[in-house]
Design a protein around this motif. Structure first.
Motif, PDB file in Angstrom:
ATOM      1  N   GLN A 134       0.827  -1.209   0.000  1.00 31.40           N
ATOM      2  CA  GLN A 134       0.000   0.000   0.000  1.00 31.40           C
ATOM      3  C   GLN A 134       0.859   1.256   0.000  1.00 31.40           C
ATOM      4  O   GLN A 134       0.524   2.251  -0.644  1.00 31.40           O
ATOM      5  N   LEU A 135       1.968   1.201   0.707  1.00 24.72           N
ATOM      6  CA  LEU A 135       2.854   2.353   0.826  1.00 24.72           C
ATOM      7  C   LEU A 135       3.407   2.784  -0.528  1.00 24.72           C
ATOM      8  O   LEU A 135       3.609   3.971  -0.767  1.00 24.72           O
ATOM      9  N   GLU A 136       3.624   1.833  -1.428  1.00 23.15           N
ATOM     10  CA  GLU A 136       4.189   2.142  -2.743  1.00 23.15           C
ATOM     11  C   GLU A 136       3.342   3.141  -3.521  1.00 23.15           C
ATOM     12  O   GLU A 136       3.869   3.933  -4.291  1.00 23.15           O
ATOM     13  N   THR A 137       2.028   3.107  -3.332  1.00 26.69           N
ATOM     14  CA  THR A 137       1.133   3.964  -4.112  1.00 26.69           C
ATOM     15  C   THR A 137       0.743   5.250  -3.394  1.00 26.69           C
ATOM     16  O   THR A 137      -0.008   6.052  -3.939  1.00 26.69           O
ATOM     17  N   VAL A 138       1.267   5.455  -2.190  1.00 28.89           N
ATOM     18  CA  VAL A 138       0.899   6.611  -1.379  1.00 28.89           C
ATOM     19  C   VAL A 138       1.815   7.788  -1.696  1.00 28.89           C
ATOM     20  O   VAL A 138       3.015   7.612  -1.898  1.00 28.89           O
ATOM     21  N   GLU A 139       1.228   8.982  -1.718  1.00 27.96           N
ATOM     22  CA  GLU A 139       2.013  10.202  -1.930  1.00 27.96           C
ATOM     23  C   GLU A 139       3.024  10.355  -0.791  1.00 27.96           C
ATOM     24  O   GLU A 139       2.728  10.072   0.368  1.00 27.96           O
ATOM     25  N   LEU A 187      -2.046   9.329   7.287  1.00 25.98           N
ATOM     26  CA  LEU A 187      -3.394   8.833   7.018  1.00 25.98           C
ATOM     27  C   LEU A 187      -3.356   7.379   6.556  1.00 25.98           C
ATOM     28  O   LEU A 187      -4.204   6.569   6.941  1.00 25.98           O
ATOM     29  N   SER A 188      -2.370   7.052   5.746  1.00 20.74           N
ATOM     30  CA  SER A 188      -2.208   5.681   5.270  1.00 20.74           C
ATOM     31  C   SER A 188      -1.887   4.739   6.430  1.00 20.74           C
ATOM     32  O   SER A 188      -2.424   3.627   6.513  1.00 20.74           O
ATOM     33  N   ILE A 189      -1.027   5.182   7.334  1.00 24.83           N
ATOM     34  CA  ILE A 189      -0.685   4.378   8.516  1.00 24.83           C
ATOM     35  C   ILE A 189      -1.928   4.143   9.362  1.00 24.83           C
ATOM     36  O   ILE A 189      -2.203   3.010   9.771  1.00 24.83           O
ATOM     37  N   GLN A 190      -2.679   5.203   9.614  1.00 23.34           N
ATOM     38  CA  GLN A 190      -3.905   5.069  10.414  1.00 23.34           C
ATOM     39  C   GLN A 190      -4.885   4.101   9.764  1.00 23.34           C
ATOM     40  O   GLN A 190      -5.459   3.244  10.436  1.00 23.34           O
ATOM     41  N   SER A 191      -5.068   4.232   8.475  1.00 20.84           N
ATOM     42  CA  SER A 191      -5.997   3.368   7.751  1.00 20.84           C
ATOM     43  C   SER A 191      -5.565   1.911   7.841  1.00 20.84           C
ATOM     44  O   SER A 191      -6.373   1.012   8.104  1.00 20.84           O
ATOM     45  N   TRP A 192      -4.290   1.657   7.605  1.00 27.10           N
ATOM     46  CA  TRP A 192      -3.780   0.283   7.660  1.00 27.10           C
ATOM     47  C   TRP A 192      -3.924  -0.290   9.060  1.00 27.10           C
ATOM     48  O   TRP A 192      -4.332  -1.440   9.223  1.00 27.10           O
ATOM     49  N   LYS A 218       8.558   8.069   2.738  1.00 25.90           N
ATOM     50  CA  LYS A 218       8.271   6.670   2.391  1.00 25.90           C
ATOM     51  C   LYS A 218       9.501   5.790   2.533  1.00 25.90           C
ATOM     52  O   LYS A 218       9.413   4.665   3.026  1.00 25.90           O
ATOM     53  N   ALA A 219      10.643   6.287   2.118  1.00 23.92           N
ATOM     54  CA  ALA A 219      11.863   5.468   2.172  1.00 23.92           C
ATOM     55  C   ALA A 219      12.194   5.076   3.611  1.00 23.92           C
ATOM     56  O   ALA A 219      12.504   3.911   3.883  1.00 23.92           O
ATOM     57  N   LEU A 220      12.117   6.019   4.534  1.00 26.46           N
ATOM     58  CA  LEU A 220      12.417   5.725   5.938  1.00 26.46           C
ATOM     59  C   LEU A 220      11.399   4.749   6.515  1.00 26.46           C
ATOM     60  O   LEU A 220      11.764   3.797   7.206  1.00 26.46           O
ATOM     61  N   ILE A 221      10.140   4.972   6.211  1.00 30.59           N
ATOM     62  CA  ILE A 221       9.085   4.094   6.740  1.00 30.59           C
ATOM     63  C   ILE A 221       9.239   2.684   6.170  1.00 30.59           C
ATOM     64  O   ILE A 221       9.190   1.701   6.904  1.00 30.59           O
ATOM     65  N   ALA A 222       9.464   2.571   4.861  1.00 30.12           N
ATOM     66  CA  ALA A 222       9.644   1.253   4.240  1.00 30.12           C
ATOM     67  C   ALA A 222      10.864   0.547   4.816  1.00 30.12           C
ATOM     68  O   ALA A 222      10.822  -0.656   5.101  1.00 30.12           O
ATOM     69  N   GLU A 223      11.951   1.287   5.023  1.00 26.64           N
ATOM     70  CA  GLU A 223      13.159   0.694   5.602  1.00 26.64           C
ATOM     71  C   GLU A 223      12.884   0.195   7.023  1.00 26.64           C
ATOM     72  O   GLU A 223      13.303  -0.900   7.403  1.00 26.64           O
ATOM     73  N   SER A 224      12.156   0.987   7.791  1.00 29.01           N
ATOM     74  CA  SER A 224      11.824   0.596   9.169  1.00 29.01           C
ATOM     75  C   SER A 224      10.958  -0.661   9.195  1.00 29.01           C
ATOM     76  O   SER A 224      11.158  -1.545  10.028  1.00 29.01           O
ATOM     77  N   VAL A 225       9.993  -0.733   8.286  1.00 30.20           N
ATOM     78  CA  VAL A 225       9.133  -1.922   8.206  1.00 30.20           C
ATOM     79  C   VAL A 225       9.964  -3.133   7.809  1.00 30.20           C
ATOM     80  O   VAL A 225       9.873  -4.201   8.433  1.00 30.20           O
TER      81      VAL A 225
END
Length: 115
Positions: A39-44, A52-57, A99-106
Motif C-alpha cells: 500500500q505504501l508504494e502507491t501513497v504520496e 493517514l495511510s498508517i492510520q488506515s492500515w 516513504k523510504a524511511l518508513i519502508a526501511e523501518s518496516v
C-alpha cells in the motif's frame, strides 16, 4: 509537540521498533506488514498522506498504537542512548518522515526467515 501527522508517524516507527524486539516471530503483525509495504508504494510521499495511510492500515488490521505509551517508550530509548530521527531546526518533516524511511523501518522490523 509535533504536528499530529508527525506524531502518528513517530508512534508507528516506535511501535515497529518495539515490536521487532518484543513480539514473537509468530505474531500476526508480521504477516500483515508486507501488505502495508504494498500500500505504501502507491501513497504520496508527504507526512500527512503517510500518516493517514498508517492510520488506515492500522484500523484495517486491528493494530492499536497507544500514543502515550509510544512517547514513554521513545523517552526510555533516548535515555538508553538510542538516536531517534527527527527533523532538525528549520528542516521540513518530509526530509525525515518519508516513504523510504518508513519502508526501511518496516523491512528492518520483519523477522528474517532462517536460510
Amino acid at each position: 509537540m509535533p504536528p499530529e501527522e508527525i506524531q502518528i508517524i513517530e508512534d508507528f516507527l516506535t511501535f515497529l521498533e518495539n515490536a521487532r524486539t518484543t513480539l514473537p516471530a509468530t505474531n500476526s503483525l508480521w504477516e500483515h506488514l508486507p501488505s502495508f509495504l504494498s500500500q505504501l508504494e502507491t501513497v504520496e510521499d508527504s507526512p500527512l498522506i503517510l500518516a493517514l495511510s498508517i492510520q488506515s492500515w492500522c484500523q484495517e488490521v486491528e493494530v492499536n498504537i497507544d500514543p502515550k505509551a509510544m512517547r514513554q517508550l521513545r523517552a526510555s530509548m533516548v535515555q538508553k542512548g538510542k538516536v531517534i530521527p527527527t527533523p532538525a531546526e528549520g528542516e521540513k518533516a518530509s526530509k525525515v518522515y518519508n516513504k523510504a524511511l518508513i519502508a526501511e523501518s518496516v523491512n528492518n522490523a520483519i523477522p528474517k526467515k532462517p536460510a
